[in-house]
Design a protein around this motif. Structure first.
Motif, PDB file in Angstrom:
ATOM      1  N   VAL A  15       0.848  -1.187   0.000  1.00 39.75           N
ATOM      2  CA  VAL A  15       0.000   0.000   0.000  1.00 39.75           C
ATOM      3  C   VAL A  15       0.883   1.236   0.000  1.00 39.75           C
ATOM      4  O   VAL A  15       1.829   1.329   0.777  1.00 39.75           O
ATOM      5  CB  VAL A  15      -0.929   0.001   1.239  1.00 39.75           C
ATOM      6  N   LYS A  16       0.593   2.182  -0.875  1.00 40.39           N
ATOM      7  CA  LYS A  16       1.297   3.466  -0.890  1.00 40.39           C
ATOM      8  C   LYS A  16       0.593   4.424   0.067  1.00 40.39           C
ATOM      9  O   LYS A  16      -0.637   4.407   0.162  1.00 40.39           O
ATOM     10  CB  LYS A  16       1.277   4.076  -2.292  1.00 40.39           C
ATOM     11  N   ILE A  35      -3.222   5.782  -0.142  1.00 37.35           N
ATOM     12  CA  ILE A  35      -3.828   6.241  -1.393  1.00 37.35           C
ATOM     13  C   ILE A  35      -4.396   5.088  -2.219  1.00 37.35           C
ATOM     14  O   ILE A  35      -5.193   5.309  -3.125  1.00 37.35           O
ATOM     15  CB  ILE A  35      -2.841   7.053  -2.253  1.00 37.35           C
ATOM     16  N   ASP A  36      -3.984   3.855  -1.916  1.00 35.81           N
ATOM     17  CA  ASP A  36      -4.462   2.730  -2.718  1.00 35.81           C
ATOM     18  C   ASP A  36      -4.727   1.472  -1.879  1.00 35.81           C
ATOM     19  O   ASP A  36      -4.565   0.358  -2.342  1.00 35.81           O
ATOM     20  CB  ASP A  36      -3.475   2.424  -3.843  1.00 35.81           C
ATOM     21  N   HIS A  37      -5.152   1.668  -0.648  1.00 42.19           N
ATOM     22  CA  HIS A  37      -5.436   0.523   0.217  1.00 42.19           C
ATOM     23  C   HIS A  37      -6.670  -0.196  -0.310  1.00 42.19           C
ATOM     24  O   HIS A  37      -7.682   0.436  -0.591  1.00 42.19           O
ATOM     25  CB  HIS A  37      -5.668   0.985   1.661  1.00 42.19           C
ATOM     26  N   PRO A  38      -6.597  -1.519  -0.467  1.00 38.74           N
ATOM     27  CA  PRO A  38      -7.745  -2.243  -1.010  1.00 38.74           C
ATOM     28  C   PRO A  38      -8.937  -2.263  -0.051  1.00 38.74           C
ATOM     29  O   PRO A  38     -10.058  -2.524  -0.461  1.00 38.74           O
ATOM     30  CB  PRO A  38      -7.206  -3.654  -1.252  1.00 38.74           C
ATOM     31  N   SER A  48      -8.834   9.253   4.423  1.00 39.51           N
ATOM     32  CA  SER A  48      -8.619   9.677   5.808  1.00 39.51           C
ATOM     33  C   SER A  48      -7.478   8.866   6.429  1.00 39.51           C
ATOM     34  O   SER A  48      -6.961   7.928   5.840  1.00 39.51           O
ATOM     35  CB  SER A  48      -9.897   9.497   6.634  1.00 39.51           C
ATOM     36  N   TRP A  49      -7.112   9.250   7.642  1.00 36.55           N
ATOM     37  CA  TRP A  49      -6.061   8.553   8.392  1.00 36.55           C
ATOM     38  C   TRP A  49      -6.553   7.173   8.795  1.00 36.55           C
ATOM     39  O   TRP A  49      -7.727   6.985   9.080  1.00 36.55           O
ATOM     40  CB  TRP A  49      -5.724   9.332   9.663  1.00 36.55           C
ATOM     41  N   VAL A  50      -5.619   6.218   8.818  1.00 38.50           N
ATOM     42  CA  VAL A  50      -5.933   4.870   9.289  1.00 38.50           C
ATOM     43  C   VAL A  50      -4.829   4.406  10.242  1.00 38.50           C
ATOM     44  O   VAL A  50      -3.678   4.808  10.121  1.00 38.50           O
ATOM     45  CB  VAL A  50      -6.069   3.853   8.129  1.00 38.50           C
ATOM     46  N   HIS A  51      -5.209   3.584  11.202  1.00 38.00           N
ATOM     47  CA  HIS A  51      -4.245   2.916  12.071  1.00 38.00           C
ATOM     48  C   HIS A  51      -3.951   1.556  11.457  1.00 38.00           C
ATOM     49  O   HIS A  51      -4.866   0.871  11.002  1.00 38.00           O
ATOM     50  CB  HIS A  51      -4.808   2.719  13.481  1.00 38.00           C
ATOM     51  N   THR A  52      -2.706   1.185  11.449  1.00 39.09           N
ATOM     52  CA  THR A  52      -2.306  -0.100  10.878  1.00 39.09           C
ATOM     53  C   THR A  52      -2.367  -1.190  11.935  1.00 39.09           C
ATOM     54  O   THR A  52      -2.565  -0.919  13.116  1.00 39.09           O
ATOM     55  CB  THR A  52      -0.866  -0.027  10.346  1.00 39.09           C
ATOM     56  N   VAL A  74       4.595   7.485  -1.046  1.00 40.60           N
ATOM     57  CA  VAL A  74       4.481   7.900  -2.433  1.00 40.60           C
ATOM     58  C   VAL A  74       5.825   8.504  -2.819  1.00 40.60           C
ATOM     59  O   VAL A  74       6.424   9.248  -2.071  1.00 40.60           O
ATOM     60  CB  VAL A  74       3.354   8.940  -2.598  1.00 40.60           C
ATOM     61  N   ASP A  75       6.297   8.162  -4.011  1.00 36.41           N
ATOM     62  CA  ASP A  75       7.623   8.594  -4.420  1.00 36.41           C
ATOM     63  C   ASP A  75       7.517   9.512  -5.627  1.00 36.41           C
ATOM     64  O   ASP A  75       6.930   9.111  -6.628  1.00 36.41           O
ATOM     65  CB  ASP A  75       8.461   7.379  -4.771  1.00 36.41           C
TER      66      ASP A  75
END
Length: 89
Positions: A15-16, A35-38, A48-52, A74-75
């Motif tokens: 995930v980026k 930006i691209d979490h499934p 929005s913000w997420v906790h891993t 992101v690069d």
């Protein structure tokens, strides 16, 4: 004859993320803006913000791995890179 089933290794998704709230430590949780979490049944938003899940390894380039996912910044994203350098010393 063994009664154990073979372990099947499933690759972790990559995930980026465009921002990170703080630099995590192994065993802690990270807080990122992906930006691209499934997503998992709509529980994860890319808005929005997420906790891993708990972090299991960290690289010095902004990449880290959790129990469930690999995260990469992101690069190029200099603010994240600068934050990483500042707090990883």
């Amino acid at each position: 004859m063994s009664d154990q089933l073979p372990v099947i290794q499933v690759p972790k998704p990559i995930v980026k993320y465009k921002d990170i709230a703080y630099i995590p430590t192994v065993g802690s949780y990270a807080m990122v803006w992906p930006i691209d979490h499934p997503g998992h049944n709509g529980l994860v938003s890319n808005k929005s913000w997420v906790h891993t899940s708990p972090v299991v390894s960290i690289s010095d380039n902004g990449r880290f791995e959790t129990r469930n996912t690999r995260y990469e910044p992101v690069d190029p994203y200099p603010w994240v890179a600068g934050k990483w350098e500042k707090y990883s010393r």
